[in-house]
Design a protein around this motif. Structure first.
Motif, mmCIF file in Angstrom:
data_model
loop_
_atom_site.group_PDB
_atom_site.id
_atom_site.type_symbol
_atom_site.label_atom_id
_atom_site.label_comp_id
_atom_site.label_asym_id
_atom_site.label_seq_id
_atom_site.Cartn_x
_atom_site.Cartn_y
_atom_site.Cartn_z
ATOM 1 N N SER A 193 0.846 -1.208 0.000
ATOM 2 C CA SER A 193 0.000 0.000 0.000
ATOM 3 C C SER A 193 0.876 1.251 0.000
ATOM 4 N N LEU A 194 1.911 1.213 0.851
ATOM 5 C CA LEU A 194 2.803 2.375 0.973
ATOM 6 C C LEU A 194 3.462 2.685 -0.365
ATOM 7 N N LEU A 195 3.957 1.648 -1.033
ATOM 8 C CA LEU A 195 4.637 1.872 -2.313
ATOM 9 C C LEU A 195 3.675 2.294 -3.406
ATOM 10 N N ARG A 196 2.462 1.702 -3.412
ATOM 11 C CA ARG A 196 1.433 2.144 -4.356
ATOM 12 C C ARG A 196 1.137 3.623 -4.155
ATOM 13 N N MET A 197 1.008 4.010 -2.886
ATOM 14 C CA MET A 197 0.629 5.382 -2.572
ATOM 15 C C MET A 197 1.724 6.366 -2.964
ATOM 16 N N ILE A 198 2.960 6.059 -2.583
ATOM 17 C CA ILE A 198 4.073 6.961 -2.881
ATOM 18 C C ILE A 198 4.271 7.079 -4.389
ATOM 19 N N THR A 235 2.191 6.538 -6.781
ATOM 20 C CA THR A 235 1.064 7.220 -7.418
ATOM 21 C C THR A 235 1.153 8.733 -7.201
ATOM 22 N N ALA A 236 1.615 9.142 -6.030
ATOM 23 C CA ALA A 236 1.772 10.576 -5.759
ATOM 24 C C ALA A 236 2.879 11.168 -6.636
ATOM 25 N N ILE A 237 3.918 10.387 -6.883
ATOM 26 C CA ILE A 237 5.050 10.885 -7.678
ATOM 27 C C ILE A 237 4.720 10.878 -9.169
ATOM 28 N N LEU A 238 4.009 9.842 -9.603
ATOM 29 C CA LEU A 238 3.646 9.717 -11.028
ATOM 30 C C LEU A 238 2.128 9.696 -11.152
ATOM 31 N N PHE A 246 0.323 5.010 5.959
ATOM 32 C CA PHE A 246 0.517 6.272 5.247
ATOM 33 C C PHE A 246 0.879 7.421 6.189
#
Lengths: 325, 325
Positions: A128-133, A135-138, A305
């Protein structure tokens, strides 16, 4: 030392117990169970196993209570209940009920001045953390999550419930060609069938109708009908010899563009010899964070998060910047 | 809208500019330069390019100033200086000087009630974050970082300084067999030479002594002497046609045990079509975080270890929990 209590002593709690042994600043102080405490043998010496009913007496002797129970019935009740007494960490993974669970834990923990950290592990959790980060960056792009090769406990249980099945193990396997397509940056649209296959190892009763068992597996709604499934019948000895472990893993990929024709692939990838031991190690690190955040005055409910990474480590901010930044 | 200013307009600032276009809540409001502002053409319409000397007048018109300068001389001076006026984000990457840089930015930003976020990008940056998290989760283990395949600006510059070289591009390439060994969980000890090779593409002057150039590259201390290096001489046309981009990437792997014989591999992997555009996208997300944290009262200096992931996203905590947890 941060004093950790464990509620329940299943696979996950045993994983947390193993993780605590690797952490100089964490100490297991008590295990609580709904079973007869005398029937539960744990791996850490000189730590009491107690009945769940005795837990309130430990209010001031435990810094963080880890809840090892299941998401279906245990955690919706236990996490808010114990967040009134302790800082708590759980691995709640019923996606659709996360908002409700968050609200219940937030209310309970806030009123008690405690901190509750929910949905910790690798998915939900690190994935979840990696999906979230990413997605925020790209913000322009697509997320892909693949699981496996690994044992799905839920699917294994489903096969075991079929008549004539003595034991079963189900492996979820990502489809290589789909993974390659995602990694190439082509941003494919993938169906459920295109993403994963399922492989079952089944020990059947003597004389069972193997063709029927295989058909019932492959046609099982939700669990198998949308997948290409392979069924292998093996002996109890082969099951014991080859399928004892609980390996798992998977990967989260974000494929996204920053400008026309400029694509980036961000991938987070896990290959785990033991799903419960790794999940337990993640939970142990977040138990440390829960204690430290609460010591600084943070209360209520937090997800992965909301927690700065620095709180996961026993090192100081200065040491982290010097050695790992 | 969060109002972003850019200090400098090199590759990195152009990457941030591209990222801002993908974010509905971020707005580029001014670019500052030490060059003659009339000589700088930017890609965003109706945004002024101004002399650095005019920046103080923008104190209340910019929410976050992104510092696009270099770590050798620009940032040690600029980041503390501008942290007295603005929330700032930089990509400071001189590892040995991070503690000193942190202290300077902390003092400046704290006294001004601003927030400074340092060393943002992918290494330092996302790679540091993943190294830190996976080390906290698996305290018993080893970290491995591989870079490439990608263009190293520093090594390309070093080759360009050799007599007889007109232009050069250096690619850093991870050694596949070493990567495979790490991913297998064998926890190998790897020398510098075993981890990466270096490949150079060189445009030489007419009549230059190619053997001498190749020898000077391969024997260059620190840059090449510890690596297996390949040198390819190409034409200026080939350089322009085949080596215009700045692709990069790499991976951070933690290989660690939770108990005897139980190993886990945690890998974070980037494959980037454009190093500056991806780095700019990371910086844009952390600029959002800097503004939001400061709006809530946070001041001083923060690294990537100190910032909860939720602050990177324009989505609310509720939306994040519902869609990405």
């Amino acid at each position: 030392m941060i004093r950790i209590g464990l509620m329940g002593y299943g696979n996950l709690s045993r994983g947390v117990e193993a993780a605590i042994k690797n952490c100089d600043d964490l100490e297991l102080v008590a295990v609580f169970t709904r079973r007869n405490p005398d029937s539960v043998k744990i791996k850490t010496e000189n730590v009491p196993v107690l009945s769940e009913s005795e837990i309130e007496a430990w209010k001031d002797k435990i810094d963080v209570l880890v809840l090892g129970g299941g998401s279906a019935t245990d955690l919706p009740e236990q996490t808010p209940k114990y967040a009134k007494l302790f800082n708590v960490v759980d691995s709640f993974d019923t996606h659709a009920r996360i908002p409700e669970h968050y609200a219940n834990v937030e209310a309970a923990a806030k009123s008690a001045g405690k901190l509750g950290v929910i949905s910790i592990g690798w998915d939900p959790g690190l994935f979840s953390l990696l999906r979230m980060i990413s997605t925020a960056i790209l913000p322009e792009g697509n997320n892909y999550t693949f699981w496996g090769r690994g044992v799905s406990q839920g699917h294994s249980d489903a096969v075991r419930r079929i008549e004539g099945v003595v034991d079963a193990r189900q492996y979820t396997i990502p489809v290589d060609s789909s993974v390659d397509a995602v990694r190439s940056g082509s941003n494919p649209t993938l169906t459920t069938r295109q993403k994963h296959t399922r492989e079952c190892f089944v020990v059947a009763e003597d004389g069972a109708d193997l063709a029927r068992i295989e058909r019932e597996i492959k046609e099982m709604p939700n669990y198998f009908d949308e997948y290409d499934t392979t069924v292998n019948f093996i002996s109890a000895e082969e099951m014991e010899r080859d399928h004892k472990g609980l390996p798992h893993g998977g990967f989260v990929i974000r494929s996204g563009q920053t400008s026309e024709g400029t694509n980036h692939i961000v991938e987070f990838n896990l290959k785990l010899d033991s799903n419960p031991e790794f999940t337990g190690a993640v939970i142990a690190a977040y138990a440390r964070a829960a204690y430290r955040l609460n010591s600084e005055g943070a209360t209520g409910c937090k997800s992965i998060f909301d927690i700065p990474a620095a709180y996961l480590s026993p090192l100081s901010g200065e040491e982290l910047r010097k050695s790992l930044l």
